[in-house]
Design a protein around this motif. Structure first.
Motif, PDB file in Angstrom:
ATOM      1  N   TRP A 222       0.809  -1.213   0.000  1.00 24.25           N
ATOM      2  CA  TRP A 222       0.000   0.000   0.000  1.00 24.25           C
ATOM      3  C   TRP A 222       0.848   1.272   0.000  1.00 24.25           C
ATOM      4  O   TRP A 222       0.338   2.367  -0.236  1.00 24.25           O
ATOM      5  CB  TRP A 222      -0.950  -0.003   1.188  1.00 24.25           C
ATOM      6  CG  TRP A 222      -2.040  -1.009   1.064  1.00 24.25           C
ATOM      7  CD1 TRP A 222      -2.241  -2.109   1.856  1.00 24.25           C
ATOM      8  CD2 TRP A 222      -3.095  -1.034   0.100  1.00 24.25           C
ATOM      9  NE1 TRP A 222      -3.340  -2.817   1.432  1.00 24.25           N
ATOM     10  CE2 TRP A 222      -3.887  -2.184   0.362  1.00 24.25           C
ATOM     11  CE3 TRP A 222      -3.440  -0.211  -0.974  1.00 24.25           C
ATOM     12  CZ2 TRP A 222      -4.999  -2.507  -0.408  1.00 24.25           C
ATOM     13  CZ3 TRP A 222      -4.552  -0.537  -1.738  1.00 24.25           C
ATOM     14  CH2 TRP A 222      -5.320  -1.667  -1.460  1.00 24.25           C
TER      15      TRP A 222
ATOM     16  N   HIS B 178     -10.419  -0.755  -2.440  1.00 22.83           N
ATOM     17  CA  HIS B 178      -9.548  -0.829  -1.264  1.00 22.83           C
ATOM     18  C   HIS B 178     -10.183  -1.633  -0.140  1.00 22.83           C
ATOM     19  O   HIS B 178      -9.485  -2.078   0.769  1.00 22.83           O
ATOM     20  CB  HIS B 178      -9.218   0.586  -0.761  1.00 22.83           C
ATOM     21  CG  HIS B 178      -8.142   1.245  -1.558  1.00 22.83           C
ATOM     22  ND1 HIS B 178      -7.118   1.954  -0.995  1.00 22.83           N
ATOM     23  CD2 HIS B 178      -7.915   1.305  -2.883  1.00 22.83           C
ATOM     24  CE1 HIS B 178      -6.304   2.423  -1.929  1.00 22.83           C
ATOM     25  NE2 HIS B 178      -6.783   2.049  -3.090  1.00 22.83           N
TER      26      HIS B 178
ATOM     27  N   PRO C 282       1.250   3.211  -4.247  1.00 25.03           N
ATOM     28  CA  PRO C 282      -0.075   3.273  -4.870  1.00 25.03           C
ATOM     29  C   PRO C 282      -0.021   3.458  -6.390  1.00 25.03           C
ATOM     30  O   PRO C 282       0.941   4.007  -6.928  1.00 25.03           O
ATOM     31  CB  PRO C 282      -0.717   4.492  -4.203  1.00 25.03           C
ATOM     32  CG  PRO C 282       0.433   5.356  -3.813  1.00 25.03           C
ATOM     33  CD  PRO C 282       1.557   4.426  -3.461  1.00 25.03           C
TER      34      PRO C 282
ATOM     35  N   LYS D  72      -6.886  -4.467  -3.159  1.00 25.56           N
ATOM     36  CA  LYS D  72      -6.422  -5.327  -2.071  1.00 25.56           C
ATOM     37  C   LYS D  72      -6.124  -6.730  -2.598  1.00 25.56           C
ATOM     38  O   LYS D  72      -5.162  -7.381  -2.193  1.00 25.56           O
ATOM     39  CB  LYS D  72      -7.490  -5.373  -0.980  1.00 25.56           C
ATOM     40  CG  LYS D  72      -7.099  -6.113   0.278  1.00 25.56           C
ATOM     41  CD  LYS D  72      -8.229  -6.006   1.300  1.00 25.56           C
ATOM     42  CE  LYS D  72      -7.921  -6.775   2.572  1.00 25.56           C
ATOM     43  NZ  LYS D  72      -9.026  -6.668   3.548  1.00 25.56           N
TER      44      LYS D  72
END
Length: 402
Positions: A165, A242, A168, A174
């Protein structure tokens, strides 16, 4: 109520609020929370002293903040809990450095890093007889000339989520569910092109909608004996990029045989503290297969407290009061949800609606964010806005299985 301890949590999401609520329900205590962002479900709460700190998940900042609270309350035991993967390494790395009145119920950094790294976790599963999906571990630089011993759909996810994470890119998710090998290759290139360096997990997709998922929450005492196990049957998950995989609706469900396998696993590793497993039932072979372990209580942890097994109380009785605790494997049924009831009924399979209604009518239902002692008008309005947002999110992102 005067207590000999004070909870100190790191994070700012539903996980944090759920644990703070558990502490308040059990002991009437106000929890100190260090978060990185002013906008949070914890901000403005009457049961939380919310303190915003920049770079709050760095090793030096965690030690600084824990030490600050330990000195502020020298006559109390400070119970430290991380409520996100980005905090766990820093909390564990500081275990030898905390002031004497600090209790941080975590394993060593070496064990923590082994367990949360999915490649190493699956190796342990193979060693101790825990089923998991068919898996290929991809390392940076392997290119596209590799074989996958299973057909699509394919799952692609990072082996190590914390650093993932931190790099980005516009299409970042995810986890990815992909239909073709060409899509797999493209996603691999995107992830490494953004700067991620660790391994990727390429897996056989286990068929079935959200209701084939299970979540197992456990607490292991300071002596590494498992004290509490609560299995949740997930009926609905979130589907935003996400938030994919975050639980939205859970019914507690007994399964002693499954719990026993994971009890033996945790005790063989001499694990201590909270753990949380994501599991999916594979109807092709009738096995429950583990996806990962979180070395903490999960985001949906209040499904355990709401079922009558307060997670704050079991932690305090073990680490502060040093009470003997027999193993409890929960059997009662209760309903947990973080979405409006209309959303829950619209998107969960109809075969579960009768039991959902029965549990609601019996009062065996909880939303961790709806807490009477913490219902100031401003907070209630913010909560209602949050709840209404789920109608929009599910309409946009949820694609019904065929």
């Amino acid at each position: 109520m005067e207590t000999s301890f004070l909870p100190l949590l790191f994070g700012g999401d539903i996980n944090v609020y759920s644990m703070a609520r558990a502490f308040h329900e059990a002991y009437g205590v106000k929890t100190i929370v260090y978060g990185m962002f002013p906008a949070s479900v914890c901000a403005g709460s009457r049961i939380i002293d919310y303190r915003v700190r920049e770079h709050n998940d760095r090793v030096d900042k965690v030690l600084e903040n824990v030490t600050e609270v330990a000195r502020e309350f020298p006559d109390k035991k400070i119970l430290v809990l991380g409520c996100g993967d980005n905090y766990l390494n820093a909390i564990s790395a500081n275990l030898p450095r905390y002031p004497e009145n600090v209790i941080a119920p975590y394993v060593s950094l070496d064990m923590l890093e082994t367990l949360i790294h999915k490649e190493k976790f699956y190796e342990l599963c193979d060693r101790y007889g825990i089923d998991h999906p068919a898996t290929v571990v991809y390392h940076k630089g392997m290119g596209h000339a590799f074989e996958l011993p299973f057909d699509g759909p394919f799952v692609v996810k990072p082996a190590e989520s914390d650093t993932y994470w931190k790099h980005p890119f516009p299409t970042q998710k995810k986890a990815y569910i992909l239909q073709t090998r060409a899509e797999v290759d493209a996603v691999i290139d995107q992830i490494y092109g953004a700067g991620y360096e660790d391994a990727l997990i390429l897996q056989d997709f286990i068929p079935g909608d959200d209701s084939f998922m299970r979540v197992l929450t456990c607490y292991s005492g300071a002596d590494a004996k498992v004290r509490l196990m609560c299995l949740g049957h997930v009926l609905l998950e979130e589907h935003t990029p996400h938030g994919v995989g975050n639980h939205a609706v859970i019914i507690t469900e007994p399964n002693d045989e499954l719990c026993e396998k994971f009890r033996l696993f945790l005790e063989a590793l001499h694990f201590t503290g909270f753990s949380n497993f994501d599991i999916k039932y594979d109807q092709r072979d009738g096995k429950f297969k583990a996806f990962e372990i979180n070395t903490r209580q999960g985001r949906s942890n209040y499904y355990v407290t709401g079922a009558g097994y307060n997670l704050a109380r079991i932690l305090v009785e073990d680490r502060v009061e040093h009470r003997p605790q027999p193993l409890t494997v929960t059997h009662n049924r209760s309903l947990w949800m973080v979405v409006p009831r209309r959303v829950a009924y619209d998107y969960t399979p109809r075969r579960y609606h009768q039991e959902m209604r029965a549990l609601i009518q019996a009062g065996a239902v909880t939303n961790p964010l709806r807490y009477g002692p913490d219902s100031a008008l401003k907070r209630k309005l913010k909560l209602e806005k949050n709840q209404l947002g789920h109608f929009v999110k599910f309409k946009k992102y949820y694609h019904r299985p065929e």
